[in-house]
Design an enzyme around this catalytic site. Structure first.
Site, PDB file in Angstrom:
ATOM      1  N   ARG A  94       3.260   5.721  16.898  1.00 23.16           N
ATOM      2  CA  ARG A  94       1.816   5.974  16.926  1.00 23.16           C
ATOM      3  C   ARG A  94       1.177   5.409  18.191  1.00 23.16           C
ATOM      4  NH1 ARG A  94      -0.258   5.673  10.630  1.00 23.16           N
ATOM      5  NH2 ARG A  94       1.650   6.512   9.713  1.00 23.16           N
ATOM      6  N   ARG A 127       1.293  10.700  12.558  1.00 26.15           N
ATOM      7  CA  ARG A 127       2.401  10.210  11.739  1.00 26.15           C
ATOM      8  C   ARG A 127       3.393   9.451  12.617  1.00 26.15           C
ATOM      9  NH1 ARG A 127       4.450  12.472   7.378  1.00 26.15           N
ATOM     10  NH2 ARG A 127       5.650  10.555   7.402  1.00 26.15           N
ATOM     11  N   ARG A 173      -8.102   8.290   3.315  1.00 23.85           N
ATOM     12  CA  ARG A 173      -9.110   7.227   3.148  1.00 23.85           C
ATOM     13  C   ARG A 173      -9.788   6.939   4.479  1.00 23.85           C
ATOM     14  NH1 ARG A 173      -9.004   2.033   4.737  1.00 23.85           N
ATOM     15  NH2 ARG A 173      -6.821   2.245   5.332  1.00 23.85           N
ATOM     16  N   ARG A 174      -8.977   6.709   5.512  1.00 19.96           N
ATOM     17  CA  ARG A 174      -9.567   6.427   6.824  1.00 19.96           C
ATOM     18  C   ARG A 174     -10.380   7.619   7.326  1.00 19.96           C
ATOM     19  NH1 ARG A 174      -4.033   3.654   8.636  1.00 19.96           N
ATOM     20  NH2 ARG A 174      -4.480   1.491   8.045  1.00 19.96           N
ATOM     21  N   CYS A 177      -1.591   9.041  -2.051  1.00 26.38           N
ATOM     22  CA  CYS A 177      -2.127   9.204  -0.698  1.00 26.38           C
ATOM     23  C   CYS A 177      -2.858  10.527  -0.556  1.00 26.38           C
ATOM     24  CB  CYS A 177      -1.025   9.083   0.335  1.00 26.38           C
ATOM     25  SG  CYS A 177       0.157  10.397   0.223  1.00 26.38           S
ATOM     26  N   LYS A 208       0.826  -1.219   0.000  1.00 26.59           N
ATOM     27  CA  LYS A 208       0.000   0.000   0.000  1.00 26.59           C
ATOM     28  C   LYS A 208       0.857   1.265   0.000  1.00 26.59           C
ATOM     29  CE  LYS A 208      -0.894   0.250   5.014  1.00 26.59           C
ATOM     30  NZ  LYS A 208      -0.302   1.545   5.312  1.00 26.59           N
ATOM     31  N   ASP A 209       2.176   1.145   0.267  1.00 31.77           N
ATOM     32  CA  ASP A 209       3.073   2.293   0.215  1.00 31.77           C
ATOM     33  C   ASP A 209       3.741   2.463  -1.147  1.00 31.77           C
ATOM     34  OD1 ASP A 209       2.570   2.858   2.857  1.00 31.77           O
ATOM     35  OD2 ASP A 209       4.304   1.746   3.608  1.00 31.77           O
TER      36      ASP A 209
END
Length: 312
Positions: free
Chosen positions: A157, A151, A133-134, A244, A85-86
């Site tokens: 996190r 971040r 998205r989230r 993103c 996904k990155d």
């Protein structure tokens, strides 16, 4: 032993976060088990260094892979292991995705010291995520929540959450599970409620496209159903001009040769409702998977989703 199966000496370029190292060491152990000599080259990327701004404002997720690609180009490393996904939807010329491995849990995880799930959060609770998205999906579920940027690597996190900066945070379940932190997951979001990002939970291995020996060596690590599924998901994002900076979700499930693909697009300013699209088709090739993704992107646009130009 044929030349194609001859052991290779391989250097893996990897970010130095705990999760990235786990992923690289996982690939290292699989390749060593097949007789190859494998070492790691740890690197710090721009994406790891810039923590005071959201990725969508500083160049996108490609910041996590650029330095690794330079190491491949210069010959200091031979392969790079990425969270798929990155990985930008278009690889630079001369690079190829040589392998997509079997997917871990693709869902998003709700993590909180005090609340068991998103429904239990009080009115106006602070939820941390830097994923657009989230953000739009959380806004659709609970418009009252206050979404704040988050971040840093996984441990950073979690530390910010434990310090009380947030009531809850949303993370990829796959990363927590890979690091043995599954106990931190209070609830997992059903994909119907929080549709995952394209490629979430899957590992991709990048090489120079002219290294057929490496492509051959990595072939046994590939998981074709996962590869077909994420190819369709990434095709949605590619067709939408996704990076993103776009609040876009795409998630496929592969059952009995049929790929079910769901996607959602949201407006970050909450001025428009979520746009959803879904379709299924028999898929046996990457071209068929990508065609399904393109079709879903067309349906999103027809429903009012706005595409974007990828960030440079």
């Amino acid at each position: 032993m044929s030349l194609q199966n001859a052991p290779l000496s391989i250097v893996i370029a990897t970010r130095e976060s705990r999760l990235a190292l786990w992923q690289a060491e996982h690939v290292q152990s699989l390749l060593r088990a097949r007789g190859h000599q494998v070492e790691l080259l740890g690197m710090t990327t721009k994406g790891d260094q810039i923590l005071d701004r959201s990725l969508s404002k500083v160049g996108g997720k490609g910041l996590f892979v650029k330095e690794l690609e330079v190491a491949l180009e210069e010959g200091r490393a031979h392969i790079a292991v990425h969270s798929l996904k990155d990985v930008p939807m278009e690889l630079p010329e001369g690079f190829a995705l040589a392998c997509v491995m079997e997917r871990e849990d693709p869902r998003d995880a709700f993590v909180s010291p005090h609340y068991p799930n998103i429904d239990a959060l009080p009115q106006g609770a602070v939820v941390g995520t830097s994923s657009l998205r989230r953000q739009v999906l959380l806004q659709a579920l609970r418009p009252d929540l206050k979404i704040e940027p988050l971040r840093g690597n996984l441990d950073t996190r979690l530390r910010k959450l434990d310090e009380g900066q947030y009531d809850a945070i949303v993370l990829a379940a796959a990363g927590l599970k890979r690091l043995g932190l599954e106990s931190r997951i209070r609830a997992t979001f059903a994909p119907a409620a929080m549709l995952p990002a394209a490629g979430q939970g899957a590992l991709g291995i990048e090489v120079r496209s002219n290294r057929q020996d490496l492509i051959d060596a990595l072939a046994p690590l590939a998981h074709q159903p996962t590869w077909l599924t994420v190819a369709a998901e990434r095709a949605v994002s590619r067709a939408m001009g996704g990076s993103c900076s776009m609040p876009l979700a795409a998630h496929g499930t592969f059952t009995g040769g049929v790929l079910q693909l769901d996607a959602a697009w949201g407006d970050v300013d909450a001025q428009a409702p979520l746009v959803r699209a879904a379709a299924s088709a028999p898929v046996t090739t990457l071209a068929q998977a990508e065609a399904l993704g393109d079709a879903i992107a067309q349906r999103l646009r027809a429903g009012g989703a706005r595409g974007a130009e990828p960030l440079n």
